[in-house]
Motif scaffolding. Structure first.
Motif, PDB file in Angstrom:
ATOM      1  N   ASP A   1      13.279   8.959  45.547  1.00 44.16           N
ATOM      2  CA  ASP A   1      12.179   7.978  45.535  1.00 44.16           C
ATOM      3  C   ASP A   1      11.615   7.128  46.759  1.00 44.16           C
ATOM      4  OD1 ASP A   1      12.886   8.285  42.607  1.00 44.16           O
ATOM      5  OD2 ASP A   1      14.826   6.358  42.485  1.00 44.16           O
ATOM      6  N   SER A   2      12.152   6.897  47.580  1.00 46.52           N
ATOM      7  CA  SER A   2      11.317   6.616  48.705  1.00 46.52           C
ATOM      8  C   SER A   2      10.381   7.753  50.011  1.00 46.52           C
ATOM      9  CB  SER A   2      12.059   5.833  49.634  1.00 46.52           C
ATOM     10  OG  SER A   2      12.699   6.406  51.098  1.00 46.52           O
ATOM     11  N   GLN A   3      10.679   8.817  49.206  1.00 43.13           N
ATOM     12  CA  GLN A   3       9.898   9.752  49.502  1.00 43.13           C
ATOM     13  C   GLN A   3       8.631  10.635  48.624  1.00 43.13           C
ATOM     14  OE1 GLN A   3      12.629  13.825  50.598  1.00 43.13           O
ATOM     15  NE2 GLN A   3      11.703  13.129  52.797  1.00 43.13           N
ATOM     16  N   LEU A   4       9.378  10.639  47.586  1.00 38.82           N
ATOM     17  CA  LEU A   4       8.275  10.361  46.373  1.00 38.82           C
ATOM     18  C   LEU A   4       7.640   9.746  46.238  1.00 38.82           C
ATOM     19  CD1 LEU A   4      10.234  11.960  43.278  1.00 38.82           C
ATOM     20  CD2 LEU A   4       8.934  13.265  44.542  1.00 38.82           C
ATOM     21  N   ALA A   5       7.359   8.287  46.649  1.00 35.85           N
ATOM     22  CA  ALA A   5       6.543   7.127  46.981  1.00 35.85           C
ATOM     23  C   ALA A   5       5.877   7.472  47.992  1.00 35.85           C
ATOM     24  CB  ALA A   5       7.177   5.928  46.893  1.00 35.85           C
ATOM     25  N   THR A   6       6.297   8.040  48.714  1.00 34.62           N
ATOM     26  CA  THR A   6       5.461   8.087  49.873  1.00 34.62           C
ATOM     27  C   THR A   6       4.233   9.469  50.291  1.00 34.62           C
ATOM     28  OG1 THR A   6       7.453   7.335  51.901  1.00 34.62           O
ATOM     29  CG2 THR A   6       5.378   8.891  52.357  1.00 34.62           C
ATOM     30  N   LEU A   7       5.536  10.450  49.594  1.00 37.53           N
ATOM     31  CA  LEU A   7       4.265  11.632  49.148  1.00 37.53           C
ATOM     32  C   LEU A   7       2.850  11.619  49.016  1.00 37.53           C
ATOM     33  CD1 LEU A   7       4.410  14.505  48.861  1.00 37.53           C
ATOM     34  CD2 LEU A   7       5.270  14.674  46.852  1.00 37.53           C
ATOM     35  N   GLU A   8       1.825  12.655  49.371  1.00 38.59           N
ATOM     36  CA  GLU A   8       0.320  12.698  49.333  1.00 38.59           C
ATOM     37  C   GLU A   8       0.156  14.154  48.806  1.00 38.59           C
ATOM     38  OE1 GLU A   8      -1.647  10.803  52.841  1.00 38.59           O
ATOM     39  OE2 GLU A   8      -0.898   8.730  51.964  1.00 38.59           O
TER      40      GLU A   8
END
Length: 172
Positions: A125-132
């Motif tokens: 979830d932290s990666q998905l939140a960071t993903l642009e």
């Protein structure tokens, strides 16, 4: 023919390493596993369930950029490249084409729970939140990571041949 520098990007579990290795083989280029270039501290941080911050990512991204530069003939590299600023950092000294492998969260969780890797599913979830996601003016393409591997590889090769509307074909 210009050097072919390709970064297969996306969050953990999307298939970057599998697609990258197979694509490199099809293109006759070396494959570089970006995770292997993480400093030991980064791996330990993630293994313990803590997301990396930008200060921890910059040296890793610099290692990847340097590695890309070392391959004069080109290379295929797997790297999450989650933010536009990370992709800009990777492209500073190189013309890099980004292939973003996109997969739904539920499928990513399923994939991550069935493999052995230092990145725990709790960090997804932290990666998905960071993903642009790739912007229209970035040199790259987004691919459906749920497609079967032969179709995904064909889509990647087509994207490389076509390039982007703004920048044209990759040139090889």
């Amino acid at each position: 023919m210009s050097a072919r520098r390709i970064v297969v990007m996306g969050v953990s579990g999307c298939g970057k390493s599998t697609v990258g290795a197979r694509l490199a083989d099809r293109l006759g280029l070396p494959f570089v596993e970006g995770d292997a270039l993480h400093p030991a501290e980064n791996v330990e941080q993630m293994r313990n369930g803590f997301a990396l911050d930008d200060d921890m990512r910059w040296p890793w991204l610099d290692r990847i950029s340097h590695t890309i530069q070392q391959h004069a003939e080109g290379a295929v590299v797997s790297c999450s490249a989650l933010k536009r600023t990370y992709r800009q950092r990777l492209s500073m000294a190189n013309a890099v084409f980004f292939l973003h492998i996109e997969v739904a969260r539920e499928i990513l969780l399923e994939r991550m729970s069935s493999r052995r890797h230092f990145m725990p599913a709790s960090l997804l979830d932290s990666q998905l939140a960071t993903l642009e996601p790739l912007a229209p003016d970035e040199f790259g393409a987004t691919l459906d990571g749920t497609a079967n591997l032969p179709l995904l590889l064909s889509s990647a090769e087509n994207a490389l041949t076509l390039g982007t509307p703004e920048m044209g074909p990759v040139g090889w």
